[in-house]
Design a protein around this motif. Structure first.
Motif, PDB file in Angstrom:
ATOM      1  N   SER A  18       0.843  -1.201   0.000  1.00  0.00           N
ATOM      2  CA  SER A  18       0.000   0.000   0.000  1.00  0.00           C
ATOM      3  C   SER A  18       0.881   1.254   0.000  1.00  0.00           C
ATOM      4  CB  SER A  18      -0.969  -0.043   1.179  1.00  0.00           C
ATOM      5  OG  SER A  18      -0.748   0.982   2.076  1.00  0.00           O
ATOM      6  N   ASN A  19       2.059   1.186   0.630  1.00  0.00           N
ATOM      7  CA  ASN A  19       2.992   2.315   0.579  1.00  0.00           C
ATOM      8  C   ASN A  19       3.473   2.556  -0.854  1.00  0.00           C
ATOM      9  OD1 ASN A  19       4.846   4.257   2.114  1.00  0.00           O
ATOM     10  ND2 ASN A  19       6.243   3.125   0.792  1.00  0.00           N
ATOM     11  N   ASP A  20       3.772   1.472  -1.565  1.00  0.00           N
ATOM     12  CA  ASP A  20       4.284   1.594  -2.937  1.00  0.00           C
ATOM     13  C   ASP A  20       3.239   2.200  -3.868  1.00  0.00           C
ATOM     14  OD1 ASP A  20       6.679   0.635  -2.166  1.00  0.00           O
ATOM     15  OD2 ASP A  20       6.442  -1.367  -3.036  1.00  0.00           O
ATOM     16  N   THR A  21       1.963   1.852  -3.659  1.00  0.00           N
ATOM     17  CA  THR A  21       0.898   2.398  -4.513  1.00  0.00           C
ATOM     18  C   THR A  21       0.840   3.912  -4.357  1.00  0.00           C
ATOM     19  OG1 THR A  21      -0.318   0.371  -4.143  1.00  0.00           O
ATOM     20  CG2 THR A  21      -1.592   2.223  -5.007  1.00  0.00           C
ATOM     21  N   GLN A  22       0.847   4.387  -3.113  1.00  0.00           N
ATOM     22  CA  GLN A  22       0.804   5.840  -2.886  1.00  0.00           C
ATOM     23  C   GLN A  22       2.100   6.501  -3.372  1.00  0.00           C
ATOM     24  OE1 GLN A  22      -1.800   7.898  -1.631  1.00  0.00           O
ATOM     25  NE2 GLN A  22      -0.364   9.401  -2.468  1.00  0.00           N
ATOM     26  N   ALA A  23       3.225   5.793  -3.228  1.00  0.00           N
ATOM     27  CA  ALA A  23       4.511   6.354  -3.682  1.00  0.00           C
ATOM     28  C   ALA A  23       4.466   6.627  -5.187  1.00  0.00           C
ATOM     29  CB  ALA A  23       5.649   5.398  -3.341  1.00  0.00           C
ATOM     30  N   GLU A  24       3.834   5.730  -5.950  1.00  0.00           N
ATOM     31  CA  GLU A  24       3.751   5.947  -7.406  1.00  0.00           C
ATOM     32  C   GLU A  24       2.891   7.172  -7.718  1.00  0.00           C
ATOM     33  OE1 GLU A  24       5.685   4.849  -9.623  1.00  0.00           O
ATOM     34  OE2 GLU A  24       6.594   3.488  -8.184  1.00  0.00           O
ATOM     35  N   ILE A  25       1.827   7.376  -6.910  1.00  0.00           N
ATOM     36  CA  ILE A  25       0.974   8.572  -7.103  1.00  0.00           C
ATOM     37  C   ILE A  25       1.794   9.835  -6.802  1.00  0.00           C
ATOM     38  CG2 ILE A  25      -1.102   9.772  -6.255  1.00  0.00           C
ATOM     39  CD1 ILE A  25      -2.260   6.915  -5.679  1.00  0.00           C
ATOM     40  N   ASN A  26       2.561   9.792  -5.722  1.00  0.00           N
ATOM     41  CA  ASN A  26       3.429  10.946  -5.387  1.00  0.00           C
ATOM     42  C   ASN A  26       4.426  11.198  -6.514  1.00  0.00           C
ATOM     43  OD1 ASN A  26       2.139  10.807  -2.931  1.00  0.00           O
ATOM     44  ND2 ASN A  26       3.953  10.235  -1.732  1.00  0.00           N
ATOM     45  N   ARG A  27       5.010  10.092  -7.022  1.00  0.00           N
ATOM     46  CA  ARG A  27       6.042  10.235  -8.061  1.00  0.00           C
ATOM     47  C   ARG A  27       5.456  10.887  -9.311  1.00  0.00           C
ATOM     48  NH1 ARG A  27       8.009   5.569  -7.475  1.00  0.00           N
ATOM     49  NH2 ARG A  27       9.773   6.239  -6.214  1.00  0.00           N
ATOM     50  N   ALA A  28       4.237  10.470  -9.670  1.00  0.00           N
ATOM     51  CA  ALA A  28       3.581  11.051 -10.857  1.00  0.00           C
ATOM     52  C   ALA A  28       3.316  12.542 -10.617  1.00  0.00           C
ATOM     53  CB  ALA A  28       2.274  10.312 -11.126  1.00  0.00           C
ATOM     54  N   PHE A  29       2.946  12.883  -9.382  1.00  0.00           N
ATOM     55  CA  PHE A  29       2.693  14.286  -9.046  1.00  0.00           C
ATOM     56  C   PHE A  29       3.979  15.119  -9.190  1.00  0.00           C
ATOM     57  CE2 PHE A  29       2.850  17.743  -5.999  1.00  0.00           C
ATOM     58  CZ  PHE A  29       1.720  18.457  -6.338  1.00  0.00           C
ATOM     59  N   PHE A  30       5.094  14.612  -8.662  1.00  0.00           N
ATOM     60  CA  PHE A  30       6.367  15.345  -8.759  1.00  0.00           C
ATOM     61  C   PHE A  30       6.770  15.514 -10.229  1.00  0.00           C
ATOM     62  CE2 PHE A  30       7.285  13.359  -4.401  1.00  0.00           C
ATOM     63  CZ  PHE A  30       6.988  14.524  -3.711  1.00  0.00           C
ATOM     64  N   ARG A  31       6.517  14.458 -11.005  1.00  0.00           N
ATOM     65  CA  ARG A  31       6.883  14.512 -12.427  1.00  0.00           C
ATOM     66  C   ARG A  31       6.064  15.587 -13.139  1.00  0.00           C
ATOM     67  NH1 ARG A  31       5.956   9.070 -14.046  1.00  0.00           N
ATOM     68  NH2 ARG A  31       7.606   8.289 -12.713  1.00  0.00           N
ATOM     69  N   LYS A  32       4.750  15.570 -12.865  1.00  0.00           N
ATOM     70  CA  LYS A  32       3.850  16.547 -13.498  1.00  0.00           C
ATOM     71  C   LYS A  32       4.234  17.971 -13.080  1.00  0.00           C
ATOM     72  CE  LYS A  32      -0.979  17.458 -13.212  1.00  0.00           C
ATOM     73  NZ  LYS A  32      -1.234  17.687 -11.813  1.00  0.00           N
ATOM     74  N   SER A  33       4.710  18.114 -11.851  1.00  0.00           N
ATOM     75  CA  SER A  33       5.103  19.436 -11.348  1.00  0.00           C
ATOM     76  C   SER A  33       6.523  19.811 -11.779  1.00  0.00           C
ATOM     77  CB  SER A  33       5.043  19.462  -9.816  1.00  0.00           C
ATOM     78  OG  SER A  33       3.832  18.976  -9.351  1.00  0.00           O
ATOM     79  N   GLN A  34       7.178  18.916 -12.531  1.00  0.00           N
ATOM     80  CA  GLN A  34       8.565  19.168 -12.972  1.00  0.00           C
ATOM     81  C   GLN A  34       9.472  19.455 -11.781  1.00  0.00           C
ATOM     82  OE1 GLN A  34       9.663  20.840 -16.587  1.00  0.00           O
ATOM     83  NE2 GLN A  34       8.818  18.827 -16.958  1.00  0.00           N
ATOM     84  N   CYS A  35       9.275  18.713 -10.718  1.00  0.00           N
ATOM     85  CA  CYS A  35      10.024  18.960  -9.488  1.00  0.00           C
ATOM     86  C   CYS A  35      10.790  17.699  -9.097  1.00  0.00           C
ATOM     87  CB  CYS A  35       9.041  19.349  -8.383  1.00  0.00           C
ATOM     88  SG  CYS A  35       9.841  19.575  -6.785  1.00  0.00           S
ATOM     89  N   LEU A  36      12.090  17.834  -8.961  1.00  0.00           N
ATOM     90  CA  LEU A  36      12.905  16.701  -8.501  1.00  0.00           C
ATOM     91  C   LEU A  36      12.708  16.541  -6.996  1.00  0.00           C
ATOM     92  CD1 LEU A  36      15.312  14.651  -9.214  1.00  0.00           C
ATOM     93  CD2 LEU A  36      16.778  16.394  -8.212  1.00  0.00           C
ATOM     94  N   ALA A  37      12.261  15.363  -6.570  1.00  0.00           N
ATOM     95  CA  ALA A  37      12.095  15.109  -5.128  1.00  0.00           C
ATOM     96  C   ALA A  37      13.175  14.132  -4.685  1.00  0.00           C
ATOM     97  CB  ALA A  37      10.717  14.521  -4.850  1.00  0.00           C
ATOM     98  N   ILE A  38      13.882  14.476  -3.612  1.00  0.00           N
ATOM     99  CA  ILE A  38      14.918  13.565  -3.113  1.00  0.00           C
ATOM    100  C   ILE A  38      14.680  13.259  -1.639  1.00  0.00           C
ATOM    101  CG2 ILE A  38      16.584  14.364  -4.837  1.00  0.00           C
ATOM    102  CD1 ILE A  38      18.095  15.780  -2.611  1.00  0.00           C
ATOM    103  N   ASN A  39      15.078  12.070  -1.250  1.00  0.00           N
ATOM    104  CA  ASN A  39      14.824  11.543   0.092  1.00  0.00           C
ATOM    105  C   ASN A  39      16.181  11.395   0.796  1.00  0.00           C
ATOM    106  OD1 ASN A  39      14.010   9.982   2.274  1.00  0.00           O
ATOM    107  ND2 ASN A  39      13.124   8.324   1.047  1.00  0.00           N
ATOM    108  N   ILE A  40      16.415  12.227   1.814  1.00  0.00           N
ATOM    109  CA  ILE A  40      17.709  12.239   2.502  1.00  0.00           C
ATOM    110  C   ILE A  40      17.628  11.346   3.742  1.00  0.00           C
ATOM    111  CG2 ILE A  40      19.434  13.692   3.662  1.00  0.00           C
ATOM    112  CD1 ILE A  40      19.250  14.934   1.072  1.00  0.00           C
TER     113      ILE A  40
END
Ligand SMILES: Nc1nc2c(ncn2[C@@H]2O[C@H](COP(=O)(O)OP(=O)(O)O)[C@@H](O)[C@H]2O)c(=O)[nH]1
Ligand SMILES: [Mg+2]
Length: 227
Positions: A18-40
């Motif tokens: 269930s975490n992975d499903t939401q992670a893919e939604i987040n990833r698509a959102f970052f892509r659409k926003s043209q924003c690089l998201a990084i996890n430190i």
């Protein structure tokens, strides 16, 4: 296998899926926003927040940056970042040892995404649990204090396998420790031959410019790939 063990494994597998499903939604959102998201990711005290404090003033000359701060209880790190005039949102896990993709998705509406180029997520201080929880980031970056010892990469291989870069911090303290940098770097590359290694000191600033230009370039590459 014991019934209770089997149930524990099933619960963990469902949680991760269930975490992975939401992670893919987040990833698509970052892509659409043209924003690089990084996890430190790194242990408590490795220097994650200090690295952000040193990086942000130089990055923001050319980029719009936002920060999500993960912490178990306090907003101390978010307060430090806010003094740099950077939009920052705190997530308190209330005892949890890692961020998950749902926690991240809940705070995304609080940012202005019109011109956001880079979203930096500082995970809860921990070198183990965050490795398993995809937040939807483009990639993970490890911050490792060299003072913690050259055996740490081989003791915590999962996170090194999953990261794109590692910042070996507190190089100013090298002479005061028995750390063997060659062993540390060899072990990291044996786990992940493609990982980028940066040797820095957030205290005296050495090595920071290489890290910052690499990160700048990653933002540009991400935008090119997601036009
Ligand atoms: N000597 C030295 N201390 C550092 C360096 N980077 C961070 N610190 C110190 O390490 C401590 C923990 O740093 P912090 O950024 O809060 O770590 P975090 O828990 O990973 O976010 C603070 O006292 C920092 O001043 C460094 O490069 N050299
Ligand atoms: Mg911190």
């Amino acid at each position: 296998m014991l019934e209770s063990n089997r149930r524990e494994i099933e619960v963990m597998a469902n949680l991760l899926s269930s975490n992975d499903t939401q992670a893919e939604i987040n990833r698509a959102f970052f892509r659409k926003s043209q924003c690089l998201a990084i996890n430190i990711i790194g242990s408590p005290g490795a220097g994650k927040t200090t690295l952000l404090e040193k990086t942000l003033p130089l990055l923001t000359k050319s980029l719009q940056v936002g920060v999500i701060e993960g912490d178990i209880f306090t907003s101390k790190d978010a307060d430090r970042i806010a003094t740099h005039d950077i939009p920052v949102i705190q997530i308190n896990t209330g005892g949890g040892c890692h961020l998950d993709s749902k926690m991240v998705s809940k705070v995304l509406p609080e940012f202005d995404w019109n011109a956001m180029d880079l979203m930096i997520i500082e995970n809860v201080g921990n070198l183990v649990c965050p490795a398993d929880f995809d937040l939807g980031e483009a990639f993970k970056v490890i911050v490792l204090s060299i003072v913690e010892g050259d055996d740490k990469p081989s003791k915590y291989p999962v996170i090194f396998r999953n990261a794109k870069a590692v910042v070996l911090n507190k190089m100013d303290l090298e002479a005061l420790t028995d750390v063997n940098m060659e062993i540390m770097k060899q072990d990291i590359l044996a786990i992940n031959p493609h990982i980028r290694i940066f040797e820095v000191s957030c205290r005296n600033g050495n090595g920071l410019s290489q890290w910052i230009s690499w990160l700048n370039q990653e933002v540009l590459n991400f935008k090119d790939q997601n036009l």
